[in-house]
Design a protein around this motif. Structure first.
Motif, PDB file in Angstrom:
ATOM      1  N   GLN A 668       0.791  -1.127   0.141  1.00  0.00           N
ATOM      2  CA  GLN A 668       0.013  -0.051   0.017  1.00  0.00           C
ATOM      3  C   GLN A 668       0.922   1.255  -0.195  1.00  0.00           C
ATOM      4  N   VAL A 669       1.926   1.229   0.850  1.00  0.00           N
ATOM      5  CA  VAL A 669       2.850   2.392   0.704  1.00  0.00           C
ATOM      6  C   VAL A 669       3.479   2.446  -0.682  1.00  0.00           C
ATOM      7  N   MET A 670       4.060   1.363  -1.369  1.00  0.00           N
ATOM      8  CA  MET A 670       4.688   1.485  -2.494  1.00  0.00           C
ATOM      9  C   MET A 670       3.771   1.928  -3.615  1.00  0.00           C
ATOM     10  N   GLU A 671       2.298   1.626  -3.295  1.00  0.00           N
ATOM     11  CA  GLU A 671       1.338   2.166  -4.524  1.00  0.00           C
ATOM     12  C   GLU A 671       1.311   3.673  -4.293  1.00  0.00           C
ATOM     13  N   ARG A 672       1.526   4.267  -3.258  1.00  0.00           N
ATOM     14  CA  ARG A 672       1.436   5.537  -3.196  1.00  0.00           C
ATOM     15  C   ARG A 672       2.888   6.292  -3.351  1.00  0.00           C
ATOM     16  N   ALA A 673       4.044   5.683  -3.246  1.00  0.00           N
ATOM     17  CA  ALA A 673       5.206   6.291  -3.344  1.00  0.00           C
ATOM     18  C   ALA A 673       5.196   6.916  -4.563  1.00  0.00           C
ATOM     19  N   GLY A 674       5.809   8.117  -4.791  1.00  0.00           N
ATOM     20  CA  GLY A 674       5.681   8.499  -6.219  1.00  0.00           C
ATOM     21  C   GLY A 674       4.740   9.616  -6.565  1.00  0.00           C
ATOM     22  N   LYS A 675       3.597   9.255  -5.794  1.00  0.00           N
ATOM     23  CA  LYS A 675       2.357   9.967  -6.256  1.00  0.00           C
ATOM     24  C   LYS A 675       2.089  11.124  -5.237  1.00  0.00           C
ATOM     25  N   ASP A 676       2.832  11.096  -3.924  1.00  0.00           N
ATOM     26  CA  ASP A 676       2.303  11.939  -3.100  1.00  0.00           C
ATOM     27  C   ASP A 676       3.554  12.770  -2.514  1.00  0.00           C
ATOM     28  N   GLY A 677       4.725  12.682  -3.416  1.00  0.00           N
ATOM     29  CA  GLY A 677       5.683  13.611  -3.133  1.00  0.00           C
ATOM     30  C   GLY A 677       6.848  12.952  -2.147  1.00  0.00           C
ATOM     31  N   PRO A 678       7.601  13.922  -1.738  1.00  0.00           N
ATOM     32  CA  PRO A 678       8.690  13.661  -0.645  1.00  0.00           C
ATOM     33  C   PRO A 678       8.112  13.251   0.736  1.00  0.00           C
ATOM     34  N   GLY A 679       8.567  12.390   1.333  1.00  0.00           N
ATOM     35  CA  GLY A 679       8.318  12.196   2.622  1.00  0.00           C
ATOM     36  C   GLY A 679       7.453  10.861   2.640  1.00  0.00           C
ATOM     37  N   TRP A 680       7.223  10.421   1.436  1.00  0.00           N
ATOM     38  CA  TRP A 680       6.143   9.263   1.629  1.00  0.00           C
ATOM     39  C   TRP A 680       6.822   7.969   1.024  1.00  0.00           C
ATOM     40  N   GLU A 681       8.225   8.183   0.968  1.00  0.00           N
ATOM     41  CA  GLU A 681       8.931   6.859   0.795  1.00  0.00           C
ATOM     42  C   GLU A 681       8.862   5.822   1.710  1.00  0.00           C
TER      43      GLU A 681
END
Ligand code: T1G
Length: 698
Positions: A668-681
């Motif tokens: 779920q985290v990886m699905e968001r990474a890249g979409k939500d900008g920095p800090g979401w790695e």
């Protein structure tokens, strides 16, 4: 005294019998809270058989040594297979005794302890005693007759309240309900013996033989619905209520069989495992390696700088715990406002019956007031709760440092600011610590004790000792933006606003998270707290914001329109007559934000909302662990449960992540990474644990 838990060892076991005539006393002595371990159950059963056999004995008292009557079954045994004798069998033997049995209750007779008392033929309690069936707080139902005997003794309606809420009733209320027969004076034990002697030769009143008055079907159904709604996803309260209602229609034996079946089913449930974890975690969290062994400094005289909402609550928290408090403000007017705020809080407690007028006067008497900080020179610890601005706090600490005697601890209640920078303004950085209270400070149990790299170990230990006296739950953490709870909350809120841009509306996000078990969703909470506070902080931080951050400005638009939430009648919702209404104005603002982001709105199911918010919380929590802001996963879980109402029946975000599996959370985290900008790695600790199959709680 004859020891009966294992008759061969005189005096070694937790149950002893003073076989005096005509009244025998069975005394349980199993520190710290006389939990009914297997040895206690065996000893109690042997004692009942012994008094039954002993012709010299004509009546019995069951009492406890130490600080409390039996506080319940031994929760530590729940992870193991049940061992005989089982508590219901022991309790049935007590009730079946042919000689009158009186329960002598002091401290808190809880769970199995209350069930033992219910099986006695009469009960006498200390004036300060409490009784309750808190099993639902552990994800259980009473498992030794509580749901069947309590309604027979105090009526179904009163029993529904106690069993489904798990609350403890004080002796006076217990007497009114009929849960106890007498309140003792000075000598509970002797008065219990006298009471038992009075019952010799009289008909024995067995609770289990009493009828349970029924409830009208519609009223019962309505009550059950209300209990389930209030449980917010926890299953035990509803199941406990069903059993209480059954007591009116089933004979005791059948009712107890149904109760036992439900108890065993819940005992192996995820919710009970989570709640038992939460129970022990909130105690373990105060044992902080490296600090709780340091010698705390003696603290009795407290200074509080700032008598606003937080300062007043902090002053009350200290006064309630018996500290001597001095509150200072910058002007007579501000001080008077603070004094009135404090008096008003106490008045409300007296009006609601939670506090006596005498206790109010005593606590108000423990609080002194003054203008300016000069009067704080004699303090052992000073805590500031002034305006949340770094320079204001630095100037204050510089001033305090010059007047306070060496050794006095300087504590800041800041929610976000870098405490190291505040400490730099003093000559005593080792004596600067964060004591982050949660509003209302005299109510919320959580206390974040924030240490800088220079905070002395004994100063942290002093914070832990103060938390114990305040009866708060301390979590020691290091400095970072937002420490533990607020840092995670920021991520939670950001993800909630991303969901708005992508298609959800505030009431849909709130509904999904209230279905998850939060008492209120993030937008309703913002409206209650006031949008302007966070807005002021965002404006202050705007120059430092990372331009790559995915920033949602709907809240800014609301604030620019003067919509600060409940206090202005409108925020994320419109408020009319106290009711929360969906507002088309907000819907339009959200839809416009989607357009500006170039996003095509789509319906977002509650499951996706819950999964994304949970993943955001777990990921940030793991980063906090990875960075060493806290030492243990339970530190984070306790903060989230006690500061942010993360459902305790889920055990906290990291305990629950273990149960769900870290790989799905990472996905779920990886699905968001890249979409939500920095800090979401993804957090490194999450990636490594998912890869190795490790858990947060091995
Ligand atoms: N079992 C095992 N240990 C317990 C315990 C229990 N029931 N209660 C407390 N302890 C430990 C606790 O972990 C701590 O240990 C120490 O005692 C002091 O506790 C069959 C199935 C009684 C009001 O839910 O509410 O009966 O950390 O720090 O603040 O139907 O403890 O020192 O190693 O909390 O003065 C129902 C739970 C069980 C009561 C005292 N009973 N306990 O508070 O001290 S289920 C409960 C409490 C049951 C039956 C069902 C509180 C307290 P350590 P403490 P406290």
């Amino acid at each position: 005294m004859t020891d009966l838990s294992s008759p061969s060892q005189a005096g070694a076991g937790p149950v002893r019998l003073v076989a005096a005539s005509p009244v025998a006393v069975i005394e349980i002595d199993n520190p710290p809270v006389n939990a009914t371990s297997q040895a206690v159950r065996a000893g109690l059963l042997a004692a009942i058989h012994e008094v039954e056999r002993d012709a010299e004995v004509e009546a019995v008292v069951i009492a406890c040594a130490g600080r409390t009557f039996v506080a319940g079954a031994d929760i530590r045994e729940f992870g193991q297979p049940p061992r005989e004798p089982h508590l219901p069998d022991v309790i049935n033997a007590i009730e079946a005794c042919s000689k009158p049995v009186v329960g002598a209750v002091h401290g808190t007779a809880l769970g199995g302890g209350c069930e033992i008392a219910l099986a006695c033929h009469a009960r006498i309690a200390d004036a300060g005693a409490g009784l309750g069936l808190p099993e639902v707080k552990l994800g259980l139902v009473p498992g030794a007759g509580g749901t069947q005997r309590l309604p027979r003794l105090i009526g179904v309606e009163a029993a529904l309240d106690l069993v489904s809420s798990g609350r403890t009733v004080k002796a006076a209320e217990a007497l009114r309900l009929g849960l106890v027969d007498r309140i003792a004076g000075q000598d509970l034990r002797q008065e219990a013996i006298d009471f038992a002697r009075e019952l010799i030769g009289k008909p024995i009143r067995r609770t289990g033989a009493l009828p349970a008055n029924g409830m009208e079907a519609e009223a019962a159904a309505k009550k059950l619905l209300e209990i389930r709604r209030k449980a917010r996803g926890a299953e035990a309260p509803g199941k406990a209520a069903e059993l209480v209602l059954l007591a009116a229609s089933l004979p005791l034996k059948e009712g107890m069989a149904r109760e036992r079946e439900t108890f065993l089913e819940l005992r192996s449930s995820d919710q009970s495992a989570a709640l038992r974890h939460a129970f022990f975690a909130e105690r373990e969290v105060a044992r902080v390696p490296g600090f709780d062994s340091a010698e705390p400094r003696p603290v009795q005289r407290i200074g509080v700088v700032g008598a606003g909402t937080m300062g007043s609550g902090i002053a009350i928290a200290f006064a309630d715990a018996g500290f001597e408090v001095k509150v200072v403000e910058t002007s007579e007017q501000a001080l008077a406002a603070g004094q009135a705020r404090i008096a008003d809080i106490y008045e409300k407690q007296v009006a609601s019956g939670r506090l006596t007028a005498a206790a109010r006067d005593e606590r108000l008497g423990a609080i002194r007031y003054g203008v300016g900080v000069d009067t704080l020179a004699d303090r052992d610890l000073v805590v500031e709760a002034v305006f949340e601005d770094l320079e204001v706090k630095r100037a204050l600490f510089r001033e305090l440092d010059a007047i306070l005697r060496p050794g006095t601890i300087l504590a800041t209640n800041t929610s976000y600011l870098d405490i190291s920078l505040i400490a730099d303004a003093t000559s005593r950085p080792a004596e600067v610590v964060g004591l982050h209270f949660f509003s209302p400070a005299h109510v919320m149990k959580l206390l974040e004790i924030v240490r800088t790299d220079r905070t002395a170990a004994d100063v942290v230990a002093t914070g832990l000792a103060i938390a114990r006296r305040l009866r708060k739950i301390p979590v020691v953490c290091r400095v970072c933006d937002g420490f533990v709870g607020n840092r995670i909350l920021s991520r939670y809120r950001q993800q909630a606003e991303y969901l708005l841009e992508e298609g959800a509306l505030p009431h849909e996000v709130d509904a999904a998270l209230e279905a998850f078990g939060f008492p209120m969703g993030p937008f309703a909470v913002s409206d209650m707290a006031g949008l302007d506070i966070a807005w002021a902080r965002r404006k202050r931080l705007a120059p430092t914001r990372d331009p790559r951050e995915r920033y949602v400005d709907v809240a800014d638009r609301l604030c620019e329109a003067g919509r600060f939430g409940r206090k202005t009648g409108a925020g994320w919702y419109r408020y009319e007559g106290g009711r929360r209404e969906i507002d088309p104005v907000v819907t339009a603002l959200v839809e416009e934000a989607s357009q500006r982001r170039g996003l095509r709105r789509r319906p977002i199911p509650p499951e996706e909302i819950q999964a994304r918010i949970r993943a955001a919380i777990v990921n940030e929590a793991c980063k906090i662990l990875d960075e060493g802001i806290v030492e243990r996963p339970l530190d984070v879980d306790v903060v989230m449960m006690h500061g942010y109402a993360y459902p305790a029946w889920r055990g906290g975000p990291l305990f629950e992540a273990d149960r769900i599996g870290l790989q799905p959370i990472l996905d779920q985290v990886m699905e968001r990474a890249g979409k939500d900008g920095p800090g979401w790695e993804p957090a490194a600790g999450l990636v490594s644990r998912a890869a190795s199959g490790a858990r947060f709680y091995p």
